[in-house]
Write a protein that holds these residues in place. Structure first.
Motif, PDB file in Angstrom:
ATOM      1  N   ASP A   1       0.904  -1.045   0.050  1.00 32.43           N
ATOM      2  CA  ASP A   1      -0.249  -0.044  -0.037  1.00 32.43           C
ATOM      3  C   ASP A   1       0.860   1.221   0.033  1.00 32.43           C
ATOM      4  OD1 ASP A   1       0.941   0.220   2.600  1.00 32.43           O
ATOM      5  OD2 ASP A   1      -0.855  -0.472   3.597  1.00 32.43           O
ATOM      6  N   LEU A   2       0.260   2.318  -0.046  1.00 32.45           N
ATOM      7  CA  LEU A   2       0.890   3.458  -0.177  1.00 32.45           C
ATOM      8  C   LEU A   2       1.963   3.645   1.069  1.00 32.45           C
ATOM      9  CD1 LEU A   2       1.506   6.279  -1.727  1.00 32.45           C
ATOM     10  CD2 LEU A   2      -0.204   7.294  -0.454  1.00 32.45           C
ATOM     11  N   ARG A   3       1.716   3.467   2.220  1.00 34.79           N
ATOM     12  CA  ARG A   3       2.460   3.808   3.512  1.00 34.79           C
ATOM     13  C   ARG A   3       3.571   2.972   3.358  1.00 34.79           C
ATOM     14  NH1 ARG A   3       0.042   3.391   9.491  1.00 34.79           N
ATOM     15  NH2 ARG A   3      -0.795   5.350   8.727  1.00 34.79           N
TER      16      ARG A   3
ATOM     17  N   ARG B   1       6.102   5.665   9.408  1.00 30.02           N
ATOM     18  CA  ARG B   1       4.885   5.141   9.537  1.00 30.02           C
ATOM     19  C   ARG B   1       3.873   6.123  10.441  1.00 30.02           C
ATOM     20  NH1 ARG B   1       7.800   0.149   9.710  1.00 30.02           N
ATOM     21  NH2 ARG B   1       7.221  -1.063   7.716  1.00 30.02           N
ATOM     22  N   THR B   2       4.465   6.653  11.450  1.00 32.56           N
ATOM     23  CA  THR B   2       3.910   7.315  12.405  1.00 32.56           C
ATOM     24  C   THR B   2       3.475   8.757  11.545  1.00 32.56           C
ATOM     25  OG1 THR B   2       5.157   6.574  14.325  1.00 32.56           O
ATOM     26  CG2 THR B   2       4.116   8.616  14.559  1.00 32.56           C
ATOM     27  N   LEU B   3       4.412   9.448  10.862  1.00 32.63           N
ATOM     28  CA  LEU B   3       4.228  10.484  10.183  1.00 32.63           C
ATOM     29  C   LEU B   3       3.091  10.370   9.087  1.00 32.63           C
ATOM     30  CD1 LEU B   3       7.996  11.648   9.520  1.00 32.63           C
ATOM     31  CD2 LEU B   3       6.101  12.608  11.115  1.00 32.63           C
ATOM     32  N   THR B   4       3.002   9.260   8.382  1.00 34.42           N
ATOM     33  CA  THR B   4       2.082   9.090   7.423  1.00 34.42           C
ATOM     34  C   THR B   4       0.640   9.129   8.129  1.00 34.42           C
ATOM     35  OG1 THR B   4       2.267   6.738   7.279  1.00 34.42           O
ATOM     36  CG2 THR B   4       3.517   8.278   5.712  1.00 34.42           C
TER      37      THR B   4
ATOM     38  N   THR C   1      -4.762  10.579   7.455  1.00 34.68           N
ATOM     39  CA  THR C   1      -5.875   9.839   7.813  1.00 34.68           C
ATOM     40  C   THR C   1      -7.095  10.337   6.933  1.00 34.68           C
ATOM     41  OG1 THR C   1      -6.384  11.961   8.979  1.00 34.68           O
ATOM     42  CG2 THR C   1      -4.810  10.522  10.025  1.00 34.68           C
ATOM     43  N   PRO C   2      -8.437   9.545   6.984  1.00 29.79           N
ATOM     44  CA  PRO C   2      -9.373   9.727   6.310  1.00 29.79           C
ATOM     45  C   PRO C   2      -9.742  11.054   6.285  1.00 29.79           C
ATOM     46  CG  PRO C   2      -9.551   7.875   7.275  1.00 29.79           C
ATOM     47  CD  PRO C   2      -8.282   8.371   7.759  1.00 29.79           C
ATOM     48  N   GLU C   3      -9.924  11.824   7.380  1.00 23.13           N
ATOM     49  CA  GLU C   3     -10.202  13.303   7.434  1.00 23.13           C
ATOM     50  C   GLU C   3      -9.523  14.127   6.559  1.00 23.13           C
ATOM     51  OE1 GLU C   3      -9.407  11.564  10.560  1.00 23.13           O
ATOM     52  OE2 GLU C   3     -11.214  10.541  10.397  1.00 23.13           O
ATOM     53  N   MET C   4      -8.106  13.784   6.660  1.00 18.73           N
ATOM     54  CA  MET C   4      -7.126  14.760   5.987  1.00 18.73           C
ATOM     55  C   MET C   4      -7.040  14.310   4.465  1.00 18.73           C
ATOM     56  SD  MET C   4      -4.229  15.558   8.518  1.00 18.73           S
ATOM     57  CE  MET C   4      -3.793  17.007   8.029  1.00 18.73           C
TER      58      MET C   4
END
Length: 191
Positions: free
Chosen positions: A78-80, A174-177, A182-185
Motif C-alpha cells: 500500500d501507499l504507506r 509510518r507514524t508521520l504518514t 488519515t481519512p479526514e485529511m
C-alpha cells in the motif's frame, strides 16, 4: 613506462561499484573515470569503453537506481509501505539516491534511464490507488512523494538524527504518514 593493466571479468560492474563508493564518501563531484580505472586496476581508457564519459557513468548509476527503487516499491502492498520502501531504498543506496535526483549530472533522455524512471513512477502512482477515493490523486501522489523524499533526504544529510530519539526511521515514517494521511485529511475542501 607503460601502465600495468589486466583483464577484468566484469569491468562495468567494478567501475559502477567503485563510483558508488566514491559518491557515498565524497559526492558525485569527486568522480573521475581516470581515478575509477586506477581503483579497478585497468587502463585509464577502459571505463570509457562502457560509459563513454562521466555523464554516461552517472546515467548508468541513475538508471540502476530507478530500477532498484521500482523493484523495492513493487514489493510494498500500500501507499504507506511504499513510502517506507522509498525511505529504506534511500538509506540502503545513498549514492544512487544522490545521483537520481540531480538530473544535471546525467543524460536525461537516455532510453534505459527513461524506462527505469517510468517504472519507478508507475509503482509510486500505483500506491495512490490504495488510498481509495481521493479528490485529486495527482496532488495526493505529490504529497506522498514529497513526504517520503523529504524524510529520506533529511535522514541522509543527518538533519534528522536528534528528533528521532533513537526511534527506527521506518516506524517514525509510518507514524508521520498516519498523522497526515488519515481519512479526514484526505478530504480536500472544495471551494
Amino acid at each position: 613506462m607503460r601502465e600495468r593493466t589486466y583483464h577484468h571479468g566484469d569491468l562495468r560492474r567494478a567501475v559502477l561499484a567503485a563510483a558508488l563508493d566514491v559518491i557515498s564518501a565524497e559526492g558525485p563531484a569527486a568522480l573521475s573515470l581516470r581515478d575509477l580505472a586506477r581503483r579497478a586496476g585497468v587502463s585509464h581508457a577502459a571505463p570509457a569503453h562502457h560509459f563513454k564519459d562521466r555523464a554516461g557513468l552517472l546515467t548508468a548509476i541513475a538508471a540502476e537506481g530507478y530500477a532498484l527503487l521500482a523493484d523495492a516499491l513493487a514489493q510494498a502492498p500500500d501507499l504507506r509501505e511504499r513510502g517506507v520502501a522509498y525511505v529504506r531504498f534511500a538509506l540502503a543506496h545513498p549514492a544512487h539516491f544522490q545521483v537520481m535526483f540531480q538530473p544535471d549530472l546525467y543524460r536525461t533522455g537516455d532510453p534505459g534511464l527513461l524506462a527505469a524512471k517510468e517504472r519507478a513512477s508507475a509503482e509510486l502512482r500505483a500506491g495512490i490507488t490504495t488510498l481509495g477515493t481521493t479528490p485529486d490523486p495527482r496532488t495526493a501522489g505529490i504529497a506522498a512523494w514529497s513526504l517520503a523524499h523529504g524524510f529520506a533526504t533529511l535522514l541522509l544529510t543527518h538533519n534528522l538524527t536528534a528528533p528521532l530519539d533513537d526511534r527506527d526511521p521506518e516506524e517514525m515514517f509510518r507514524t508521520l504518514t498516519g498523522l497526515l494521511f488519515t481519512p479526514e485529511m484526505r478530504q480536500v475542501p472544495r471551494e
